[in-house]
Motif scaffolding. Structure first.
Motif, PDB file in Angstrom:
ATOM      1  N   GLU A   1       0.832  -1.205   0.000  1.00 51.76           N
ATOM      2  CA  GLU A   1       0.000   0.000   0.000  1.00 51.76           C
ATOM      3  C   GLU A   1       0.870   1.259   0.000  1.00 51.76           C
ATOM      4  O   GLU A   1       0.619   2.203  -0.761  1.00 51.76           O
ATOM      5  N   SER A   2       1.891   1.287   0.850  1.00 49.24           N
ATOM      6  CA  SER A   2       2.752   2.478   0.891  1.00 49.24           C
ATOM      7  C   SER A   2       3.477   2.668  -0.440  1.00 49.24           C
ATOM      8  O   SER A   2       3.588   3.793  -0.930  1.00 49.24           O
ATOM      9  N   LEU A   3       3.931   1.582  -1.043  1.00 47.67           N
ATOM     10  CA  LEU A   3       4.607   1.670  -2.331  1.00 47.67           C
ATOM     11  C   LEU A   3       3.666   2.245  -3.386  1.00 47.67           C
ATOM     12  O   LEU A   3       4.036   3.142  -4.149  1.00 47.67           O
ATOM     13  N   ALA A   4       2.437   1.753  -3.418  1.00 48.43           N
ATOM     14  CA  ALA A   4       1.452   2.247  -4.389  1.00 48.43           C
ATOM     15  C   ALA A   4       1.195   3.741  -4.179  1.00 48.43           C
ATOM     16  O   ALA A   4       1.122   4.509  -5.155  1.00 48.43           O
ATOM     17  N   LEU A   5       1.078   4.164  -2.936  1.00 51.24           N
ATOM     18  CA  LEU A   5       0.838   5.579  -2.652  1.00 51.24           C
ATOM     19  C   LEU A   5       2.029   6.441  -3.049  1.00 51.24           C
ATOM     20  O   LEU A   5       1.857   7.513  -3.650  1.00 51.24           O
ATOM     21  N   PHE A   6       3.232   5.996  -2.727  1.00 46.52           N
ATOM     22  CA  PHE A   6       4.419   6.765  -3.103  1.00 46.52           C
ATOM     23  C   PHE A   6       4.550   6.865  -4.622  1.00 46.52           C
ATOM     24  O   PHE A   6       4.930   7.905  -5.157  1.00 46.52           O
ATOM     25  N   ARG A   7       4.225   5.774  -5.322  1.00 51.00           N
ATOM     26  CA  ARG A   7       4.273   5.813  -6.788  1.00 51.00           C
ATOM     27  C   ARG A   7       3.216   6.795  -7.317  1.00 51.00           C
ATOM     28  O   ARG A   7       3.493   7.548  -8.246  1.00 51.00           O
ATOM     29  N   GLU A   8       2.035   6.739  -6.729  1.00 54.80           N
ATOM     30  CA  GLU A   8       0.931   7.598  -7.172  1.00 54.80           C
ATOM     31  C   GLU A   8       1.279   9.084  -7.040  1.00 54.80           C
ATOM     32  O   GLU A   8       0.973   9.870  -7.936  1.00 54.80           O
ATOM     33  N   ILE A   9       1.935   9.456  -5.951  1.00 54.61           N
ATOM     34  CA  ILE A   9       2.273  10.865  -5.756  1.00 54.61           C
ATOM     35  C   ILE A   9       3.650  11.220  -6.316  1.00 54.61           C
ATOM     36  O   ILE A   9       4.060  12.375  -6.276  1.00 54.61           O
ATOM     37  N   GLY A  10       4.348  10.223  -6.847  1.00 52.70           N
ATOM     38  CA  GLY A  10       5.651  10.470  -7.462  1.00 52.70           C
ATOM     39  C   GLY A  10       6.750  10.765  -6.466  1.00 52.70           C
ATOM     40  O   GLY A  10       7.699  11.488  -6.788  1.00 52.70           O
TER      41      GLY A  10
ATOM     42  N   ASP B   1      11.003   8.077  -1.334  1.00 53.06           N
ATOM     43  CA  ASP B   1      10.486   7.012  -0.476  1.00 53.06           C
ATOM     44  C   ASP B   1      10.122   5.735  -1.230  1.00 53.06           C
ATOM     45  O   ASP B   1       9.956   4.692  -0.606  1.00 53.06           O
ATOM     46  N   ILE B   2      10.010   5.799  -2.545  1.00 56.00           N
ATOM     47  CA  ILE B   2       9.729   4.581  -3.320  1.00 56.00           C
ATOM     48  C   ILE B   2      10.794   3.510  -3.060  1.00 56.00           C
ATOM     49  O   ILE B   2      10.459   2.368  -2.750  1.00 56.00           O
TER      50      ILE B   2
END
Length: 159
Positions: A17-26, A30-31
């Protein structure tokens, strides 16, 4: 906390979930952290190829960002994958490079990771014998960080 309790299923879900969120916001800083954390969890779940892919992606991003501390951590992650896949010489080299990078930066392994790291190094030492282990470790220590990253991202030959 889930990772600390060895609740791998929950930890994996949260890191995904955190990875998906970091990718979503670019969030490129943190990715790679989430990739590494997720790699650690799936490694503990026995998903070795998935762990390798996650550590490799994190390592490549850390190289682009110039984050040496995270590069060392990913080299250790890839070494740990090598340990469980019988790639002992590769693991010893990667552990050796990571050790010299950490020494140069004054960034020792976090205490929470020390015991697992020491067990993995002991497995490699036992598999290779002291002489071969020392030689592979020295080869890793002699590599530049860039050489080690290139080596780590290559397909393992001693599988």
């Amino acid at each position: 906390m889930a990772r600390g309790r060895e609740d791998w299923e929950t930890a994996q879900a949260l890191f995904e979930e955190s990875l998906a969120l970091f990718r979503e916001i670019g969030n490129r800083l943190d990715i790679p952290v989430s990739l590494y954390d997720l790699g650690s969890v799936v490694l503990n779940r026995g998903e070795y190829e998935a762990a390798r892919a996650l550590f490799e992606e994190s390592l490549a991003m850390c190289r682009e960002l110039g984050n040496k501390r995270r590069m060392a951590a990913n080299l250790e992650g890839l070494a740990a994958v090598g340990v469980v896949q019988g790639q002992s010489e590769r693991a010893a080299r990667l552990f050796g490079t990571a050790a010299v990078v950490r020494e140069a930066m004054g960034a020792p392994l976090p205490p929470a990771e020390r015991a697992e790291h020491d067990r993995s190094v002991a497995v490699v030492r036992g598999a290779l014998g002291e002489g071969a282990f020392a030689a592979a470790w020295a080869e890793g220590r002699a590599m530049t960080l860039e050489q080690a990253v290139t080596y780590a991202l290559e397909e393992p030959a001693d599988a």
